[in-house]
Write a protein that holds these residues in place. Structure first.
Motif, PDB file in Angstrom:
ATOM      1  N   ARG A 229       1.214   3.728  -3.257  1.00  0.00           N
ATOM      2  CA  ARG A 229       0.824   5.270  -3.368  1.00  0.00           C
ATOM      3  C   ARG A 229       1.980   6.063  -3.667  1.00  0.00           C
ATOM      4  O   ARG A 229       1.876   7.113  -4.535  1.00  0.00           O
ATOM      5  CB  ARG A 229       0.405   5.533  -1.888  1.00  0.00           C
TER       6      ARG A 229
ATOM      7  N   TRP B  57       0.727  -1.138   0.070  1.00  0.00           N
ATOM      8  CA  TRP B  57      -0.013   0.278  -0.164  1.00  0.00           C
ATOM      9  C   TRP B  57       0.927   1.240  -0.152  1.00  0.00           C
ATOM     10  O   TRP B  57       0.768   2.325  -0.663  1.00  0.00           O
ATOM     11  CB  TRP B  57      -0.869  -0.003   1.206  1.00  0.00           C
ATOM     12  N   ARG B  58       1.828   1.373   1.038  1.00  0.00           N
ATOM     13  CA  ARG B  58       2.778   2.497   1.113  1.00  0.00           C
ATOM     14  C   ARG B  58       3.355   2.780  -0.309  1.00  0.00           C
ATOM     15  O   ARG B  58       3.661   3.808  -0.579  1.00  0.00           O
ATOM     16  CB  ARG B  58       3.706   2.419   2.352  1.00  0.00           C
TER      17      ARG B  58
END
Length: 443
Positions: free
Chosen positions: A139, A135-136
């Motif tokens: 993004r 996720w990090r």
């Protein structure tokens, strides 16, 4: 406070700092780099901010753990070769010793109730850690349709087509380099560059001229490459002559290769290592591989130390004439040596060319494309572990699977919404595993 570096500290103080960092460097590369920024740039002023950032960009271009390589570069900048060896070595050594002890516990007592309960709680937490990393990184990296498509293609290439990891990374690098060369900034932000792909001299926006370095002596690079080959061949050859080929030849070959393709961090290369160690060489089981990743998350130092755990199990399960404990220790030592030797050589060979490399348009495009592909690679690792931990396989009860899902979701919330440090999430998973075991025993 002045931005100029402070006077060079004593070598003893220099060594003590890196030992302390090696003992406390939890939190992955982001946390480790932040600790160096706070201590070395802001408080001690051993290196100025511009040079620190340029060194970090340089280390991100290299395969291997960027935090360890950044430590090696700073040590080299301050005290030459001995400084680089001390800084990079002490960054790794404490975590390596801790993981060696944990590997022995896992091999000798991993099937006992208490240790098994700890692992049952930690594994779902590790799945959450990997999901949070996807996720990090996604993004931050997937800024356009081309990057998203490349990440998806990398995932499918590994999960469905089962293509080799080095091939996936190599194709991503070529795609990014060609795109940058032809002026298509699909993955990297454009910056002024000359026809040869190098920076035009503007320094990429930096106002500090760091290029006024003495030109490296002719033949220096060839000398270092030759020295590196000798430093690899002599210990590996001695082990093979003394103890035979199995499993030592496979350990040296696999982890030397992994050291040259570890772009994007340990999460990216782990599916490749797991596939080779579990399926091709048969050194350990999928469950033991997941246990190793869980243990590596709890120790200081770079996550790529998980390779040491794999090497320990290779020796433990294929001891030959040695005792399992001695063979495991030898396997761990050999693995760590061939994994980190290239990291030092990359820094010592490339540091004098730092400015030229970090402002190279082709390198920037290739690195940005690799970063996009790595999102898909890490997603593949998450699926690989998630299937083993969270889905029915005939070895887990419905209640244990529900508990595993609960741990995973709580850990994911703690990481993505509450900003809890990774080692505390791992500790929480271990506690949850003990609670589950105690509850089950009381029924």
């Amino acid at each position: 406070m002045s931005d100029s570096p402070s006077p060079l500290p004593s070598f003893d103080a220099f060594c003590l700092y890196w030992l302390r960092l090696g003992l406390t460097s939890f939190g992955g590369p982001a946390g480790q780099i932040a600790m160096m920024q706070s201590e070395l740039v802001d408080r001690r002023r051993w290196i100025d901010q511009t040079r620190f950032l340029h060194a970090l960009n340089f280390c991100m271009l290299l395969p291997g753990p960027e935090a360890q390589q950044l430590a090696t570069y700073i040590g080299w900048r301050m005290y030459g070769g001995r400084g680089g060896l001390v800084a990079g070595g002490l960054f790794v050594l404490p975590g390596a010793l801790v993981l060696l002890a944990l590997s022995w516990i896992a091999a000798a007592h991993g099937d006992t109730g208490l240790v098994g309960a700890l692992f049952d709680g930690i594994k779902p937490a590790v799945v959450a850690i990997i999901a949070a990393a996807v996720w990090r990184l996604g993004r931050r990296t997937l800024k356009g349709p081309a990057a998203v498509a490349l990440a998806g293609a990398a995932f499918l290439a590994l999960a469905v087509l089962h293509l080799p990891f080095p091939l996936v990374i190599g194709v991503a690098a070529v795609v990014g380099g060609v795109a940058a060369r032809t002026g298509r900034h699909w993955f990297a932000h454009p910056h002024p560059a000359g026809d040869d792909g190098s920076d035009d001299g503007s320094g990429g926006g930096s106002t500090t001229d760091l290029t006024a370095e003495p030109a490296p002596k002719a033949g220096r690079l060839l000398t270092l490459l030759g020295l590196g080959l000798v430093l690899w061949a002599v210990p590996v050859g001695a082990v093979l002559l003394a103890f035979g080929a199995d499993p030592w030849r496979g350990i040296a070959a696999l982890f030397t290769k992994a050291a040259f393709i570890t772009f994007g961090g340990a999460y990216a290369v782990l599916p490749y290592i797991a596939g080779q160690a579990v399926d091709s060489y048969g050194w350990l089981s999928p469950r033991e591989m997941i246990d190793g990743l869980a243990l590596a998350e709890t120790t200081p130092g770079p996550l790529i130390l998980v390779t040491q755990y794999v090497g320990f199990f290779a020796g433990w399960n294929r001891p030959g004439a040695l005792s399992p404990a001695l063979a495991g220790t030898l396997g761990a030592a050999l693995t760590t040596y061939v994994t980190f030797l290239p990291c030092f050589l990359f820094i010592f060979a490339g540091a004098p060319y730092l400015e030229r490399l970090i402002h190279n348009r082709l390198a920037a495009g290739a690195l940005a494309a690799i970063a996009a592909a790595v999102v898909g690679v890490i997603l593949n690792l998450g699926v690989y572990l998630g299937v083993a931990v969270l889905l029915p396989d005939g070895q887990h009860t419905v209640g244990s699977l529900i508990w595993a899902w609960a741990i995973m979701l709580c850990a994911l919330y703690a990481l993505t919404r509450r900003g809890v440090a990774i080692h505390w999430v791992v500790a929480g998973g271990a506690a949850a595993g003990l609670i589950q075991a105690l509850a089950a025993s009381s029924l």
